[in-house]
Design an enzyme around this catalytic site. Structure first.
Site, mmCIF file in Angstrom:
data_model
loop_
_atom_site.group_PDB
_atom_site.id
_atom_site.type_symbol
_atom_site.label_atom_id
_atom_site.label_comp_id
_atom_site.label_asym_id
_atom_site.label_seq_id
_atom_site.Cartn_x
_atom_site.Cartn_y
_atom_site.Cartn_z
ATOM 1 N N SER A 251 80.186 12.653 24.051
ATOM 2 C CA SER A 251 81.474 13.257 24.327
ATOM 3 C C SER A 251 81.347 14.552 25.106
ATOM 4 O O SER A 251 80.307 15.200 25.127
ATOM 5 C CB SER A 251 82.195 13.541 23.009
ATOM 6 O OG SER A 251 81.495 14.560 22.320
ATOM 7 N N LYS A 252 82.457 14.910 25.713
ATOM 8 C CA LYS A 252 82.559 16.075 26.553
ATOM 9 C C LYS A 252 82.192 17.353 25.792
ATOM 10 O O LYS A 252 81.599 18.268 26.348
ATOM 11 C CB LYS A 252 84.020 16.178 27.006
ATOM 12 C CG LYS A 252 84.218 16.646 28.414
ATOM 13 C CD LYS A 252 85.700 16.575 28.718
ATOM 14 C CE LYS A 252 86.016 17.002 30.131
ATOM 15 N NZ LYS A 252 87.430 16.803 30.442
ATOM 16 N N ARG A 253 82.586 17.390 24.527
ATOM 17 C CA ARG A 253 82.391 18.592 23.738
ATOM 18 C C ARG A 253 80.933 19.034 23.650
ATOM 19 O O ARG A 253 80.632 20.196 23.493
ATOM 20 C CB ARG A 253 82.944 18.399 22.310
ATOM 21 C CG ARG A 253 84.430 18.632 22.213
ATOM 22 C CD ARG A 253 84.775 19.855 21.385
ATOM 23 N NE ARG A 253 84.345 21.100 22.013
ATOM 24 C CZ ARG A 253 85.085 21.834 22.831
ATOM 25 N NH1 ARG A 253 86.282 21.458 23.156
ATOM 26 N NH2 ARG A 253 84.617 22.942 23.341
#
Length: 473
Positions: A251-253
């Site tokens: 994920s981007k996070r």
RNA sequence: GGCCCGUUCGUCUAGUGGUUAGGACUCAGGGUUUUCAUCUCUGCAACAGGAGUUCGAUUCUCCUACGGGCUACCA
């Protein structure tokens, strides 16, 4: 029957590395089997439209070397390739399901839906639609359809189980009573993914549905849809997920996930293809460096892994470094030009530029890192006090003087000759080892560690080398 | 909570009913380089646990644990 696969992203703005992997495996499988691959844009969620996303996606694929046989830019006989342009088609096909009682309209408000979900959650029951609208009389349905907003839901059989065979995982089964009456058509008239995906895969002649594992739980709904239409099932291949270091879905996070980000950070498209290709798939032998054609040659679904794979940046770095070391210098030169120009380096001396890059490529894992290894060849050096002490010492000054004289009198600054001059300078000044080499490198390059001194001098050239050697008195 | 899927070194993975469980990245040490990097060699490090099947299970079956995914009128 010839093979046809698809990559069907929703245009959220960028190409996710997981998406790249899915697209790559589809591409490899198609090319390996003389099949076709199409690009279809799944833009059925109006609220998630992102301007320019499709153009960006297409150009990223172009940069990376994956070509589609059909899609938004090349067209094809099965278009349009945007789902938002296929609304009439979905309307036709949903009618068939309503007629054969496989689907039904539902007028429930989102408030009511939320409430029953809350209640189910409280009672620790499975969360699914309570089929409130399934038992409505035909007359009531007809009148309400004219006056109210509604969705169309898939009617899941009351009994039995859905069984399908995934090419990676084998038999997968689930009880019908566990499956929710999925919304097929939303109140805005757009289809949901589940419906559009099945209709389009059928109409576009898709033989193999290869997608991420996150779709595995909804595949039974798709199977039921195929059965409701009496259509032949495609083969399903669910690819293991790409994971963050903590093993959650990539994920981007937790860092970069856009292919564009990696490209702009100086990773080569060749590396990305190679690296991502090896995440969830492994060749017969232990080879790790593959170009696209070699991947096509080796690829097989049988060797696709079942479990998720962590995206390990350390190994990515290593692999990119391998490519940088092995690639043709002319190719690297082309790609690195804008980076050097951005750094304000004058690359008009192409012989020097080439030699500098040749040196830097051996020492880095990404393109931009080359700058720090190259700047000392181009700009004046600011020495710290501690280093000045070394350079101004009596022995250093002696060595610099002797060496610069030798360079001055030389007509042939080949590395082998330079090495000889250094050796001679050492003998003549009676300076040896560290005391000999360290100050020379420092005065020429500004660093105590770095390239071979002979190489530095040959890159700098006679004039600049002498200038740097004689700068400190 | 429910359902589905998964589990070999820290990570990517090979592999088999009997192997010293192999390779790669990372890390540590040696060699090369009178530096560094490269390269090279060596080393550290894994079959989640428990039953069962079997002469023998890392490999087959079941259970448990753990991990992940899904559970929207998002894809």
């Amino acid at each position: 029957m010839s093979i046809k696969v698809r990559f069907a992203p929703s245009p959220t703005g960028y190409l996710h590395v997981g998406g790249l992997r899915t697209a790559l495996y589809n591409y490899l499988y198609a090319k390996k089997n003389d099949g076709k691959i199409i690009l279809r844009i799944e833009d059925t969620d109006q609220s998630r439209k992102v301007e320019g996303a499709v153009e960006n996606l297409i150009s990223t694929f172009k940069n990376i070397g994956i070509e589609f046989d059909e899609g938004p830019s090349q067209g094809g006989d099965f278009g349009p390739y945007f789902q938002s342009q296929r609304l009439d088609i979905y309307k036709d096909y949903i009618q068939k399901l309503i007629l054969n009682k496989s689907a039904y309209p539902c007028f429930c408000s989102s408030d009511r839906l939320t409430k029953i979900r809350e209640k189910q959650s409280e009672n620790k029951e499975p969360i699914k639609y309570d089929r409130h609208c399934l038992s409505l009389a035909d007359s009531e349905i007809n009148s309400r359809m004219n006056n109210e907003k509604y969705v169309i839901r898939l009617k899941i059989p009351n009994e039995g189980e859905v069984i399908f065979y995934d090419q990676v995982r084998g038999k997968v089964s689930i009880e019908c009573k566990e499956i929710d009456d999925q919304v097929l058509i939303k109140t805005d008239g757009f289809p949901t993914y589940h419906f559009a995906n099945v209709v389009d895969d059928y109409l576009m002649g898709i033989t193999h549905v290869m997608r991420g594992e996150e779709w595995l739980p909804s595949t039974p709904k798709h199977v039921l849809l195929y059965q409701a239409f009496d259509w032949k099932l495609p083969k399903f291949i669910h690819l293991p997920l790409l994971l963050n270091p903590d093993k959650s879905k990539l994920s981007k996070r937790q860092g970069d996930v856009a292919v564009e980000d990696y490209l702009s950070k100086g990773y080569l498209s060749e590396t990305l293809i190679n690296f991502v290709g090896l995440l969830g798939w492994h060749p017969k032998d232990d080879r790790e460096i593959f170009n696209l054609d070699e991947l096509i040659n080796e690829f097989s679904i049988k060797r696709v892994q079942k479990s998720g794979a962590v995206f390990d940046k350390e190994k990515l770095n290593w692999m990119n470094g391998q490519y940088l070391k092995e690639m043709k210098i002319s190719t690297i030169l082309n790609r690195v030009v804008p980076i050097f120009e951005d750094a304000g380096i004058d690359i008009s001396d192409t012989r020097k530029f080439s030699a500098v890059v040749e040196n830097a490529r051996q020492r880095v894992s990404t393109l931009p890192e080359m700058i720090e290894h190259s700047i000392p060849f181009y700009s004046e050096i600011n020495f710290i006090e501690e280093d000045k002490l070394i350079l101004t010492s009596e022995s250093s000054q002696k060595v610099f003087k002797v060496l610069s004289d030798k360079l001055l009198n030389s007509n042939d600054l080949q590395e082998i000759n330079i090495k000889q001059y250094i050796k001679e300078a050492g003998i003549e000044t009676n300076v040896k080892g560290k005391d000999l080499f360290l100050p020379i490198r420092l005065v020429l390059f500004g660093e105590k560690h770095g390239p071979d001194i002979a190489l530095i001098i040959s890159i700098l050239g006679k004039k600049e080398s002498i200038k740097r050697l004689t700068n400190f008195h």
